[in-house]
Design a protein around this motif. Structure first.
Motif, PDB file in Angstrom:
ATOM      1  N   SER A   1       0.819  -1.217   0.000  1.00 31.95           N
ATOM      2  CA  SER A   1       0.000   0.000   0.000  1.00 31.95           C
ATOM      3  C   SER A   1       0.852   1.265   0.000  1.00 31.95           C
ATOM      4  O   SER A   1       0.400   2.318  -0.429  1.00 31.95           O
ATOM      5  N   GLU A   2       2.108   1.161   0.476  1.00 33.55           N
ATOM      6  CA  GLU A   2       2.935   2.375   0.523  1.00 33.55           C
ATOM      7  C   GLU A   2       3.329   2.854  -0.873  1.00 33.55           C
ATOM      8  O   GLU A   2       3.698   4.005  -1.058  1.00 33.55           O
ATOM      9  N   PHE A   3       3.266   1.957  -1.886  1.00 29.35           N
ATOM     10  CA  PHE A   3       3.575   2.369  -3.260  1.00 29.35           C
ATOM     11  C   PHE A   3       2.376   3.062  -3.910  1.00 29.35           C
ATOM     12  O   PHE A   3       2.529   3.855  -4.824  1.00 29.35           O
TER      13      PHE A   3
ATOM     14  N   TYR B   1       8.115   6.295 -11.079  1.00 31.16           N
ATOM     15  CA  TYR B   1       8.250   7.194  -9.927  1.00 31.16           C
ATOM     16  C   TYR B   1       8.649   6.431  -8.653  1.00 31.16           C
ATOM     17  O   TYR B   1       9.385   6.938  -7.814  1.00 31.16           O
ATOM     18  N   ILE B   2       8.146   5.231  -8.549  1.00 35.23           N
ATOM     19  CA  ILE B   2       8.472   4.405  -7.376  1.00 35.23           C
ATOM     20  C   ILE B   2       9.969   4.113  -7.327  1.00 35.23           C
ATOM     21  O   ILE B   2      10.613   4.256  -6.291  1.00 35.23           O
ATOM     22  N   LYS B   3      10.514   3.714  -8.492  1.00 35.32           N
ATOM     23  CA  LYS B   3      11.957   3.427  -8.532  1.00 35.32           C
ATOM     24  C   LYS B   3      12.764   4.673  -8.190  1.00 35.32           C
ATOM     25  O   LYS B   3      13.772   4.599  -7.491  1.00 35.32           O
ATOM     26  N   ASP B   4      12.315   5.820  -8.683  1.00 34.65           N
ATOM     27  CA  ASP B   4      12.960   7.103  -8.355  1.00 34.65           C
ATOM     28  C   ASP B   4      12.991   7.324  -6.848  1.00 34.65           C
ATOM     29  O   ASP B   4      14.019   7.670  -6.278  1.00 34.65           O
ATOM     30  N   LEU B   5      11.832   7.143  -6.235  1.00 32.05           N
ATOM     31  CA  LEU B   5      11.725   7.374  -4.788  1.00 32.05           C
ATOM     32  C   LEU B   5      12.638   6.435  -4.009  1.00 32.05           C
ATOM     33  O   LEU B   5      13.236   6.816  -3.004  1.00 32.05           O
ATOM     34  N   VAL B   6      12.734   5.205  -4.478  1.00 29.49           N
ATOM     35  CA  VAL B   6      13.595   4.235  -3.793  1.00 29.49           C
ATOM     36  C   VAL B   6      15.055   4.671  -3.919  1.00 29.49           C
ATOM     37  O   VAL B   6      15.810   4.667  -2.942  1.00 29.49           O
ATOM     38  N   GLU B   7      15.435   5.116  -5.127  1.00 27.41           N
ATOM     39  CA  GLU B   7      16.809   5.581  -5.328  1.00 27.41           C
ATOM     40  C   GLU B   7      17.133   6.791  -4.458  1.00 27.41           C
ATOM     41  O   GLU B   7      18.248   6.947  -3.994  1.00 27.41           O
ATOM     42  N   LYS B   8      16.143   7.610  -4.260  1.00 30.37           N
ATOM     43  CA  LYS B   8      16.353   8.815  -3.427  1.00 30.37           C
ATOM     44  C   LYS B   8      16.140   8.545  -1.933  1.00 30.37           C
ATOM     45  O   LYS B   8      16.049   9.490  -1.137  1.00 30.37           O
ATOM     46  N   ASN B   9      15.979   7.276  -1.606  1.00 29.73           N
ATOM     47  CA  ASN B   9      15.773   6.905  -0.192  1.00 29.73           C
ATOM     48  C   ASN B   9      14.479   7.419   0.414  1.00 29.73           C
ATOM     49  O   ASN B   9      14.379   7.580   1.629  1.00 29.73           O
ATOM     50  N   LYS B  10      13.508   7.708  -0.436  1.00 30.08           N
ATOM     51  CA  LYS B  10      12.250   8.220   0.103  1.00 30.08           C
ATOM     52  C   LYS B  10      11.231   7.094   0.282  1.00 30.08           C
ATOM     53  O   LYS B  10      10.215   7.267   0.947  1.00 30.08           O
TER      54      LYS B  10
ATOM     55  N   LYS C   1      14.091   0.759   0.522  1.00 36.17           N
ATOM     56  CA  LYS C   1      14.692  -0.182  -0.419  1.00 36.17           C
ATOM     57  C   LYS C   1      14.428  -1.617   0.036  1.00 36.17           C
ATOM     58  O   LYS C   1      14.262  -2.516  -0.771  1.00 36.17           O
ATOM     59  N   ILE C   2      14.369  -1.798   1.341  1.00 37.63           N
ATOM     60  CA  ILE C   2      14.080  -3.129   1.891  1.00 37.63           C
ATOM     61  C   ILE C   2      12.723  -3.615   1.372  1.00 37.63           C
ATOM     62  O   ILE C   2      12.589  -4.740   0.906  1.00 37.63           O
ATOM     63  N   ARG C   3      11.749  -2.728   1.436  1.00 34.85           N
ATOM     64  CA  ARG C   3      10.398  -3.107   0.994  1.00 34.85           C
ATOM     65  C   ARG C   3      10.358  -3.292  -0.520  1.00 34.85           C
ATOM     66  O   ARG C   3       9.716  -4.204  -1.026  1.00 34.85           O
ATOM     67  N   TYR C   4      11.047  -2.408  -1.236  1.00 30.35           N
ATOM     68  CA  TYR C   4      11.048  -2.510  -2.698  1.00 30.35           C
ATOM     69  C   TYR C   4      11.705  -3.823  -3.135  1.00 30.35           C
ATOM     70  O   TYR C   4      11.165  -4.552  -3.966  1.00 30.35           O
ATOM     71  N   ASP C   5      12.850  -4.122  -2.551  1.00 38.41           N
ATOM     72  CA  ASP C   5      13.542  -5.368  -2.910  1.00 38.41           C
ATOM     73  C   ASP C   5      12.683  -6.592  -2.573  1.00 38.41           C
ATOM     74  O   ASP C   5      12.669  -7.572  -3.311  1.00 38.41           O
TER      75      ASP C   5
END
Ligand code: GTP
Ligand code: ZN
Length: 303
Positions: free
Chosen positions: A246-248, A269-278, A281-285
């Protein structure tokens, strides 16, 4: 409309032994009942389960109707849980992030509200604890409460407060302290409602299923900490998987493609946010890993 007979009462199934259901009414009396034939017609294990709210006839000792469930877990097989306490220890055994994320996923899938208990903080120093807390900061985005505790060096009143008047189940790996925590929550109760507790422990010895126990400060606890699966629930497609992250969701409208899966698509945009630490990354991975597992092991079978 189903007609309710005048002797019909509402109660909660506390435990189940060999086809008998032990139901507690509002006055906290316990009744031994059987399931009415019509409810048994489809011969399924989840016809009537621990935690079900039922209409029963205390004179005939028959369950007439199972009321609509808020949720149902498969392991342990219990219904109408308000909270699932996900218990891990920070050390001994070491915290396992993947398993933790799997349990969170289960909660979202089964529509159970999770909260998190990190136990055994007596085994780390302040610095280690701070670093650890940081690794779980993503829980804030998910609106999940987390308690850092030690059953040895601290009291657990905060958890008592939190579980008051709720039906709470506990899950987590072996050895993290679930039984210790449940015992601490339970203890005072033994003194006050010894009678019910005696009846319940009789049930506990003869049934392998879940049992619901009273908390003297109000509420119930599921004493079978069997919710510790390592298996993914039956997520049927990409869309269902994304709904569990839900956070995405709120950010994904900014992706170039409105059906973006946030994997290889351009201008995501999600990948961007992950790269910017916003975004974590744990959840994205974990999302990517889960996606790949489902795609390779389940979904491709239906292509
Ligand atoms: N250092 C430390 N040890 C603890 C703490 N809480 C529990 N333990 C110990 O951890 C061990 C496992 O505790 P249990 O309560 O049996 O753990 P469990 O999660 O119920 O384990 P299973 O029954 O295997 O699922 C026991 O030896 C406890 O004494 C704590 O806060 N700190
Ligand atoms: Zn995207």
């Amino acid at each position: 409309m189903i007609k309710i007979s005048t002797t019909s009462t509402i109660g909660r199934v506390l435990y189940k032994i060999k086809g008998f259901y032990y139901i507690e009414n509002e006055e906290k009396n316990i009744f031994e009942c059987k399931l009415k034939g019509i409810n048994k017609r489809i011969n399924r294990k989840d016809n009537c389960v621990v935690g079900d709210i039922v209409e029963f006839d205390p004179r005939e000792k028959i369950i007439n109707k199972i009321l609509e469930r808020k949720n149902i877990l498969k392991r342990p097989l219990v219904a109408n849980i308000d909270l699932l306490g996900i218990v891990f220890s920070i050390k001994s055994p070491n915290f396992d992030m993947e398993r933790f994320n799997l349990l969170l996923l289960d909660c979202f899938y089964y529509n159970v509200k999770p909260f998190v208990i990190i136990n055994k903080i007596d085994l780390v120093n302040n610095k280690e604890l701070k670093i650890f807390k940081n690794s779980l900061s993503f829980l804030k985005n998910l609106n999940i409460d987390v308690f850092y505790i030690s059953t040895i060096t601290e009291n657990i009143d905060t958890i008592k407060e939190y579980t008051k008047n709720k039906v709470t189940a506990f899950g987590g790996p072996s050895g993290v302290g679930k039984s210790t925590i449940i015992n601490l929550l339970q203890n005072e109760k033994e003194l006050e409602t010894g009678e019910i507790s005696k009846k319940l422990s009789r049930g506990r010895h003869t049934t392998k299923g879940a049992t619901i126990l009273h908390l003297n400060y109000g509420g119930y606890i599921i004493d079978t900490p069997g919710f510790s699966s390592l298996e993914l629930p039956n997520i049927r497609n990409e869309k269902e998987l994304l709904e569990l992250f839900s956070e995405f969701y709120e950010y994904s409208i900014n992706c170039k493609f409105n059906n973006c899966l946030h994997i290889n698509e351009p201008n995501c945009y999600i990948k961007d946010l992950v790269e910017k630490n916003k975004l974590s990354k744990i959840r994205y991975d974990f999302y990517i890993k889960t996606y790949n597992t489902l795609k390779n092991e389940r979904w491709n079978k239906y292509d």
